[in-house]
Write a protein that holds these residues in place. Structure first.
Motif, PDB file in Angstrom:
ATOM      1  N   PHE A   2       0.945  -1.203  -0.065  1.00 45.16           N
ATOM      2  CA  PHE A   2       0.081   0.023   0.109  1.00 45.16           C
ATOM      3  C   PHE A   2       1.004   1.220   0.062  1.00 45.16           C
ATOM      4  N   PHE A   3       1.719   1.208   0.867  1.00 45.92           N
ATOM      5  CA  PHE A   3       2.777   2.495   1.075  1.00 45.92           C
ATOM      6  C   PHE A   3       4.323   2.073   0.647  1.00 45.92           C
ATOM      7  N   ARG A   4       4.664   2.106  -0.431  1.00 48.85           N
ATOM      8  CA  ARG A   4       5.721   1.726  -1.250  1.00 48.85           C
ATOM      9  C   ARG A   4       6.880   2.279  -0.711  1.00 48.85           C
ATOM     10  N   LEU A   5       6.818   3.668  -0.357  1.00 46.46           N
ATOM     11  CA  LEU A   5       7.970   4.517   0.019  1.00 46.46           C
ATOM     12  C   LEU A   5       7.829   5.146   1.531  1.00 46.46           C
ATOM     13  N   PHE A   6       8.850   4.921   2.387  1.00 48.21           N
ATOM     14  CA  PHE A   6       8.838   5.596   3.772  1.00 48.21           C
ATOM     15  C   PHE A   6       8.612   7.169   3.454  1.00 48.21           C
ATOM     16  N   VAL A   7       9.097   7.960   2.424  1.00 51.01           N
ATOM     17  CA  VAL A   7       9.284   9.266   2.060  1.00 51.01           C
ATOM     18  C   VAL A   7       7.792   9.761   2.426  1.00 51.01           C
ATOM     19  N   LEU A   8       6.769   8.917   1.870  1.00 53.26           N
ATOM     20  CA  LEU A   8       5.360   9.224   1.938  1.00 53.26           C
ATOM     21  C   LEU A   8       4.897   9.851   3.354  1.00 53.26           C
ATOM     22  N   PHE A   9       5.561   9.429   4.287  1.00 49.74           N
ATOM     23  CA  PHE A   9       5.272   9.889   5.669  1.00 49.74           C
ATOM     24  C   PHE A   9       6.191  11.041   6.211  1.00 49.74           C
ATOM     25  N   ILE A  10       5.600  12.327   5.909  1.00 50.01           N
ATOM     26  CA  ILE A  10       6.565  13.386   5.997  1.00 50.01           C
ATOM     27  C   ILE A  10       7.060  13.765   7.394  1.00 50.01           C
ATOM     28  N   TYR A  11       6.284  13.266   8.492  1.00 52.78           N
ATOM     29  CA  TYR A  11       6.501  13.474   9.645  1.00 52.78           C
ATOM     30  C   TYR A  11       6.991  12.374  10.564  1.00 52.78           C
ATOM     31  N   LEU A  12       7.219  11.319   9.571  1.00 53.73           N
ATOM     32  CA  LEU A  12       7.830  10.062  10.463  1.00 53.73           C
ATOM     33  C   LEU A  12       8.981  10.216  11.091  1.00 53.73           C
ATOM     34  N   ARG A  13       9.440   9.971  12.327  1.00 52.95           N
ATOM     35  CA  ARG A  13      10.423  10.156  12.891  1.00 52.95           C
ATOM     36  C   ARG A  13      11.078   8.757  13.571  1.00 52.95           C
ATOM     37  N   ILE A  14      10.179   7.862  14.111  1.00 55.48           N
ATOM     38  CA  ILE A  14      10.494   6.654  14.436  1.00 55.48           C
ATOM     39  C   ILE A  14      10.102   5.521  13.757  1.00 55.48           C
ATOM     40  N   LEU A  15      11.202   4.636  13.267  1.00 58.66           N
ATOM     41  CA  LEU A  15      10.460   3.417  12.493  1.00 58.66           C
ATOM     42  C   LEU A  15      11.000   2.074  13.075  1.00 58.66           C
ATOM     43  N   TYR A  16      10.045   1.160  13.034  1.00 56.30           N
ATOM     44  CA  TYR A  16      10.494  -0.301  13.694  1.00 56.30           C
ATOM     45  C   TYR A  16      10.227  -1.103  12.515  1.00 56.30           C
ATOM     46  N   LEU A  17      11.049  -1.940  11.883  1.00 58.63           N
ATOM     47  CA  LEU A  17      10.799  -2.656  10.704  1.00 58.63           C
ATOM     48  C   LEU A  17      11.526  -3.942  10.953  1.00 58.63           C
ATOM     49  N   HIS A  18      10.614  -4.943  11.136  1.00 57.85           N
ATOM     50  CA  HIS A  18      11.258  -6.305  11.373  1.00 57.85           C
ATOM     51  C   HIS A  18      10.502  -7.237  10.381  1.00 57.85           C
TER      52      HIS A  18
ATOM     53  N   GLN B 271      15.417  10.231   2.439  1.00 58.25           N
ATOM     54  CA  GLN B 271      14.718  11.491   1.871  1.00 58.25           C
ATOM     55  C   GLN B 271      13.961  11.464   2.942  1.00 58.25           C
ATOM     56  N   THR B 272      13.880  11.003   4.005  1.00 55.45           N
ATOM     57  CA  THR B 272      13.105  11.118   5.321  1.00 55.45           C
ATOM     58  C   THR B 272      13.602  11.971   6.427  1.00 55.45           C
ATOM     59  N   LYS B 273      12.860  12.100   7.435  1.00 54.67           N
ATOM     60  CA  LYS B 273      13.167  12.754   8.677  1.00 54.67           C
ATOM     61  C   LYS B 273      13.255  11.995   9.616  1.00 54.67           C
ATOM     62  N   ILE B 274      13.581  10.529   9.541  1.00 51.19           N
ATOM     63  CA  ILE B 274      13.564   9.684  10.588  1.00 51.19           C
ATOM     64  C   ILE B 274      15.050   9.688  11.307  1.00 51.19           C
ATOM     65  N   ASP B 275      14.723   9.811  12.644  1.00 48.92           N
ATOM     66  CA  ASP B 275      15.930   9.797  13.667  1.00 48.92           C
ATOM     67  C   ASP B 275      15.987   8.700  14.493  1.00 48.92           C
ATOM     68  N   THR B 276      15.159   7.862  14.520  1.00 49.07           N
ATOM     69  CA  THR B 276      15.486   6.445  15.294  1.00 49.07           C
ATOM     70  C   THR B 276      14.871   5.298  14.212  1.00 49.07           C
ATOM     71  N   LEU B 277      15.855   4.516  13.946  1.00 52.42           N
ATOM     72  CA  LEU B 277      15.338   3.266  13.148  1.00 52.42           C
ATOM     73  C   LEU B 277      15.720   2.074  13.767  1.00 52.42           C
ATOM     74  N   SER B 278      14.973   1.041  13.841  1.00 54.27           N
ATOM     75  CA  SER B 278      15.310  -0.340  14.230  1.00 54.27           C
ATOM     76  C   SER B 278      14.964  -1.380  13.321  1.00 54.27           C
ATOM     77  N   ILE B 279      16.055  -2.234  12.744  1.00 55.00           N
ATOM     78  CA  ILE B 279      15.552  -3.042  11.636  1.00 55.00           C
ATOM     79  C   ILE B 279      16.074  -4.287  12.048  1.00 55.00           C
ATOM     80  N   LYS B 280      15.145  -5.358  12.082  1.00 49.52           N
ATOM     81  CA  LYS B 280      15.313  -6.835  12.501  1.00 49.52           C
ATOM     82  C   LYS B 280      15.054  -7.510  11.217  1.00 49.52           C
ATOM     83  N   GLU B 281      15.929  -8.398  10.676  1.00 46.72           N
ATOM     84  CA  GLU B 281      15.643  -8.950   9.362  1.00 46.72           C
ATOM     85  C   GLU B 281      16.103 -10.330   9.349  1.00 46.72           C
ATOM     86  N   SER B 282      15.633 -11.227   8.767  1.00 50.53           N
ATOM     87  CA  SER B 282      16.102 -12.442   8.464  1.00 50.53           C
ATOM     88  C   SER B 282      16.280 -12.716   6.908  1.00 50.53           C
ATOM     89  N   ILE B 283      17.582 -12.851   6.583  1.00 46.65           N
ATOM     90  CA  ILE B 283      17.938 -13.089   5.237  1.00 46.65           C
ATOM     91  C   ILE B 283      18.580 -14.047   4.633  1.00 46.65           C
TER      92      ILE B 283
END
Length: 330
Positions: free
Chosen positions: A128-144, A164-176
């Motif tokens: 639905f939302f392919r780019l995080f840049v769509l969330f113009i006020y997004l500051r904290i993102l947890y992506l697992h 291209q975003t203003k994210i200041d806190t990012l947590s990524i947990k991934e299984s590759i």
């Protein structure tokens, strides 16, 4: 408005109890009843007396259930920020939220999506939302996410939009399992995000070319790296990339050669970390790191105040640590 003392960005005070009232900060040039000197002050606090608003019925002809104070309501709308945590969200509830989310896309400040308890959640969200840049006020993102549950290309495109975003806190947990080269490139690109201050990366992919970070200048202050293959010598590249680090927590792997890579790499001068205060290192049991190698890095941290080492027995020599504490550490 007493909160403004600790948080200067506060612009509205609201009481909701047996009675209700509100106040807000307004520019002085919009106060038509002001009799004082316009040069002394630029802003004033307006007490709306909401509980007594139109008690005498004088405004009944324009009063609605949704608009008692247009100026106050508009300030609430402008200042409203939303936090959406979809971790452990039931699938049906998640589908409902996805349908409602477009109406609030410009108000979301924090977002958490995960495959852990709701398989397919990340894929559905990024469809639905392919780019995080769509969330113009997004500051904290947890992506697992788990690569097996989604199309990696969708995640890659979303991560590539992060600088291209203003994210200041990012947590990524991934299984590759596959696409490890692409994952490494996407991860390196995240370090280019100028607003990013806190970054936590937990991954099980085994290879990343950390030397690419030496070409990047990052503003990250708090960095955690776990699971991803990182050798002790790779710290020099991390140091060059993130000179503003205040806290570093990293898991060091044993030395392994990949694709004919030479075991011995060219050594560069270790960058000084002038504000690094907390350093946590976890070594693999068969690590080849020596006390002398560790000392060389610790000497580059002049204001270090917290050090935690999880290591093999050769790095736990009492006499060596006594000498290090007396001669090298600040």
């Amino acid at each position: 408005m007493s909160c403004a003392y600790k948080n200067p960005s506060t612009i509205i005070g609201l009481i909701l109890g047996t009675e209700t009232n509100a106040c807000y900060i307004e520019n002085l040039d919009k106060i038509g009843t002001w009799n004082g000197d316009y040069n002394d002050l630029k802003q004033v606090i307006i007490n709306t007396e909401r509980s007594a608003f139109s008690d005498n019925g004088c405004f009944n002809f324009i009063r609605t259930n949704f608009q008692l104070n247009q100026r106050f309501d508009s300030l609430i709308t402008q200042s409203q920020r939303l936090h959406f945590n979809f971790i452990q969200c039931h699938k049906d509830d998640f589908r409902l939220c996805i349908g409602l989310l477009p109406a609030y896309i410009d108000k979301i400040e924090e977002l958490a999506i995960s495959e852990q308890d709701t398989p397919g959640q990340v894929y559905a969200f990024l469809s639905f939302f392919r780019l995080f840049v769509l969330f113009i006020y997004l500051r904290i993102l947890y992506l697992h996410f788990n690569e097996e549950a989604l199309d990696w290309k969708i995640v890659e495109n979303a991560l590539y939009s992060s600088p291209q975003t203003k994210i200041d806190t990012l947590s990524i947990k991934e299984s590759i399992k596959e696409n490890r080269l692409s994952v490494g490139n996407a991860t390196a690109r995240i370090f280019r995000l100028k607003s990013l201050q806190k970054f936590s990366l937990l991954s099980d992919f085994t290879r990343m070319n950390w030397s690419n970070l030496a070409k990047i200048s990052s503003n990250i202050e708090h960095l955690t790296i776990s699971g991803i293959h990182c050798e002790f010598e790779d710290l020099q590249y991390i140091f060059r990339c993130v000179p503003c680090l205040k806290d570093l927590d990293v898991e060091i792997a044993s030395r392994v050669s990949f694709f004919g890579e030479k075991a011995k790499r060219s050594k560069q001068n270790i960058a000084v970390m002038p504000i690094l205060r907390a350093f946590v290192l976890c070594f693999a049991g068969n690590s080849l790191v020596t006390m002398d190698m560790l000392t060389e890095y610790l000497n580059s941290m002049p204001v270090l105040t917290y050090l935690e080492i999880k290591a093999h027995s050769e790095l736990l020599d009492v006499n060596a640590w006594k000498m290090l504490l007396e001669t090298s550490l600040p």
